[in-house]
Design a protein around this motif. Structure first.
Motif, short mmCIF file in Angstrom:
data_model
loop_
_atom_site.label_atom_id
_atom_site.label_comp_id
_atom_site.label_asym_id
_atom_site.label_seq_id
_atom_site.Cartn_x
_atom_site.Cartn_y
_atom_site.Cartn_z
N GLU B 55 -18.04 -0.57 2.95
CA GLU B 55 -18.89 0.56 2.55
C GLU B 55 -18.37 1.90 3.07
O GLU B 55 -19.11 2.89 3.11
N ASN B 56 -17.11 1.88 3.50
CA ASN B 56 -16.45 3.12 3.96
C ASN B 56 -17.17 3.83 5.10
O ASN B 56 -17.33 5.05 5.08
N PHE B 57 -17.61 3.08 6.08
CA PHE B 57 -18.16 3.72 7.28
C PHE B 57 -17.03 4.28 8.14
O PHE B 57 -17.28 5.03 9.06
N ASN B 58 -15.82 3.81 7.84
CA ASN B 58 -14.67 4.26 8.64
C ASN B 58 -14.01 5.47 7.99
O ASN B 58 -13.49 5.36 6.90
N PRO B 59 -14.07 6.62 8.58
CA PRO B 59 -13.41 7.77 7.97
C PRO B 59 -11.89 7.68 8.18
O PRO B 59 -11.42 7.76 9.31
N ASN B 61 -9.18 9.67 7.44
CA ASN B 61 -8.61 10.94 7.01
C ASN B 61 -7.28 11.21 7.68
O ASN B 61 -6.85 12.36 7.79
N THR B 62 -6.66 10.16 8.15
CA THR B 62 -5.34 10.33 8.74
C THR B 62 -4.38 9.32 8.13
O THR B 62 -4.80 8.29 7.60
N VAL B 63 -3.12 9.64 8.21
CA VAL B 63 -2.08 8.74 7.69
C VAL B 63 -1.06 8.56 8.80
O VAL B 63 -0.68 9.54 9.44
N THR B 213 -3.54 4.30 2.03
CA THR B 213 -3.68 5.11 3.23
C THR B 213 -2.38 5.14 4.03
O THR B 213 -2.35 5.64 5.15
#
Lengths: 266, 390
Positions: B55-59, B61-63, B213
């Motif tokens: 459910e995408n609780f994990n942000p 935003n990094t690679v 990602t």
């Protein structure tokens, strides 16, 4: 001695400056690209692709519906999606993408969705979609012989105005591949002994993706015939033309019919 | 302490024990009745904590730009050899090959591949299959290290949540593919984080994300790229990511992970093996691990929650009134929702607290309160027994 000291000091600062410039370079790596943003780098222009390095000498131009994601050394993501020219300093001003939705909000939204059954439908359709590039390519049609100083390649365009199509031309003699990205639905190439040469065979296709698997993409074949070969075909063409003229077709209509049905375009 | 309070504590304690006995008997039936087998099979792969990823609780935003993945698609050995030569030319620090060349084919092309595979920085892979080893054909012997590509050795579940770093077979220790890559990439980090000791047991994988990602390239996308120098001093992983890259209908070397959008029931596998290796490598490089709350602590927490819930409901309602039943249901519902929130929040912080047992046992225990009351009343008819329950 004092001079030597000052030279050493200058050298030291020069090395520091040089290394800081080197470190400052390669500041961003392009992660994802949509459309064809243009990268100007030391007076050379090229379209941005995944892995492009953006540094002090880079300048980026975005047209309508162009966008790209870039990452810095720490791995933070930056979304560049507004039309315009970006100097490196402008890119540095773009804030990193941060998901600022609170964890608790996400959780209770999830709980609410579960209770209201507001989840994605899992209904399935027993169907197979056949979407292939054949439907994209219009002309020249497959397996044609062309005797003309220029060839106009036309393909089908979708509803998205600014979508980029990639025209791919394969020279069958030397396997050279020419790729042209355009938002239009046609491109005209001249038989100028550069890309197109007489007495040579080619394959062409149009793709909606930048790097299609060329083994799987369908190609249309065509041959650019020379004058001698055209003269050989002339007798056959004349016979067909005479018959069609008797039926009342105009010379222009006959040319179109010959090209579409008899695969000889001139 | 007042007598009534003492009696409340005593009753709550005995009611907790009583409910545990009943739960044990019922669970024994549940385990042994084949009637419940489909339910058991369904639950085998389920973990509520998978919701965190699905459910995408994990942000994310990094690679991690230290790891670059190149898809070899369905290319033949000649093309893979060409790709390897091109990659080697750009001097990456480590090249990991999640491909096994088991048999000899055309000798000329194989010789090209053998040459391309040669290099101290090339990590090849092998598979441990029932204590036997499936590896590259001896003609592809390289000077680099080799690691096993088994993701875990847990036969109880189909979902990849954990990984094994070291496997001992007949007194020989074998290192995993990901471990070999990390040691070759940064031996100092391996020492600094004391991985030899830390990874002696199975570890839970902290997933960074799926293939999108990471910095991934298709075969042609990389070969035609003008910026190949970006792989210098990086980890380059070569393996299969579908044809074309990320094809959701391509299930070759694809596995179930907690990132699957369907957390229970039938679904398609969601992550290519190579991406799972990339996630493990990412976790090791960042020293970003998950810590599991032990079963002992889960037992203690379960006892505490059960005890206090029973105590509260004993205190709240001495009779089975509508008010009591309503409050009980609301409180237990809120308890479950808040505990699940807590477990997900802890998961975000890197702590795995499995709440299924805590919630299940607490709810079941609370539903047995009326049986306990009946039992006490029955006892009171036989012997003198002081109880909070009147």
């Amino acid at each position: 001695m004092e001079k030597l000291y000052s030279v050493k000091t200058s050298l030291f600062f020069f090395i520091i400056l040089l290394s800081s410039i080197c470190i400052a370079q390669e500041n961003y790596i392009v992660f994802k690209v949509d459309g064809t943003p243009i990268l100007k780098h030391n007076d050379t222009l090229r379209s941005i692709s995944k892995g492009s390095l953006l540094n002090n000498n880079s300048r980026v131009t975005l047209k309508n519906s162009d966008s790209f994601l870039m990452i810095d050394k720490a791995g933070s993501l930056y979304n560049v999606d507004k039309t315009g020219d970006y100097a490196y300093a402008d890119l540095q001003k773009i804030p990193a993408d941060v998901d600022d939705t609170s964890f608790t909000k996400k959780y209770f939204t999830y709980v609410w969705k579960q209770f209201t059954n507001n989840t994605n439908s899992r209904s399935k359709g027993g169907v197979v979609y056949r979407v292939d590039n054949n439907s994209l390519m219009f002309q020249p049609t497959d397996s044609v012989k062309i005797y003309f100083p220029e060839v106009r390649f036309v393909w089908k365009k979708g509803k998205e105005k600014d979508k980029t199509y990639y025209f791919i031309l394969k020279d069958l003699k030397n396997n050279n591949i020419t790729k042209i990205g355009t938002t239009d639905n046609n491109v005209t190439l001249f038989v100028d002994n550069n890309i197109l040469k007489r007495d040579n065979s080619y394959e062409w296709t149009v793709s909606e993706t930048k790097y299609p698997n060329l083994d799987e993409v369908p190609f249309y074949n065509f041959e650019l015939i020379n004058t001698e070969e055209f003269k050989k075909l002339q007798a056959e063409i004349n016979n067909i033309t005479t018959d069609l003229q008797k039926l009342g077709f105009t010379p222009e209509e006959i040319k179109v019919m010959l090209c579409e049905d008899y695969r000889i375009c001139y | 302490m007042k007598l009534k309070t003492k009696l409340l504590i005593k009753d709550s304690f005995f009611a907790t024990l009583f409910s545990y006995i009943l739960i044990f008997l019922l669970s024994y039936l549940f385990i042994n009745l084949s009637f419940f087998k489909p339910l058991k099979e369904t639950m085998k792969d389920f973990s509520f904590l998978d919701v965190y990823y699905s459910e995408n609780f994990n942000p994310s935003n990094t690679v991690n730009n230290d790891i670059i993945i190149i898809n070899v698609e369905q290319r033949d050995r000649f093309e893979i050899a060409q790709l390897l030569e091109v990659v080697k030319k750009e001097q990456p620090k480590v090249i990991g090959l999640d491909i096994i060349f088991r048999e000899q084919k055309e000798s000329f092309i194989d010789s090209l591949l053998t040459k391309a595979l040669d290099g101290n920085n090339i990590i090849t892979s092998f598979l441990i299959n029932n204590d036997s080893i499936i590896t590259n054909n001896p003609v592809f012997k390289t000077s680099g290290k080799s690691g096993f590509i088994n993701l875990n050795f847990n036969n109880k579940t189909n979902v990849i949540r954990e990984f094994t770093s070291i496997k001992n077979i007949e007194d020989t220790n074998y290192n995993s593919f990901a471990s070999q890559i990390v040691t070759s990439y940064s031996a100092s980090k391996w020492e600094e984080y004391n991985y030899s000791q830390k990874l002696s047991k199975e570890k839970v994988i902290k997933f960074h994300g799926n293939y999108d990602t990471f910095l991934t390239f298709g075969f042609d996308e990389f070969m035609q790229n003008n910026n190949k120098e970006l792989i210098k001093n990086k980890i380059v992983l070569l393996g299969y990511l579908g044809t074309p890259t990320g094809n959701i209908n391509d299930v070759e070397d694809k596995h179930f992970t907690p990132l699957n959008k369907v957390t229970a029931g039938k679904s398609n596998p969601d992550m290519f093996g190579l991406v799972i290796h990339a996630n493990i490598i990412n976790m090791l490089l960042k020293n970003d691990f998950m810590y599991r709350v032990s079963n002992l602590w889960i037992g203690i927490i379960t006892f505490i929650t059960t005890f206090f819930s029973i105590m509260y409901f004993h205190w709240l309602g001495e009779k089975n009134t509508i008010r009591f039943m309503t409050i009980k249901k609301i409180v237990l519902f809120l308890f479950s929702v808040i505990l699940m929130w807590l477990s997900l929040w802890l998961f975000k912080k890197g702590i795995i607290l499995k709440t299924a047992a805590i919630i299940g046992i607490t709810l079941a225990s609370c539903s047995f309160i009326s049986y306990y009351k009946y039992l006490i009343k029955l006892i009171q008819t036989k012997i003198k027994w002081k109880s909070y329950i009147q």
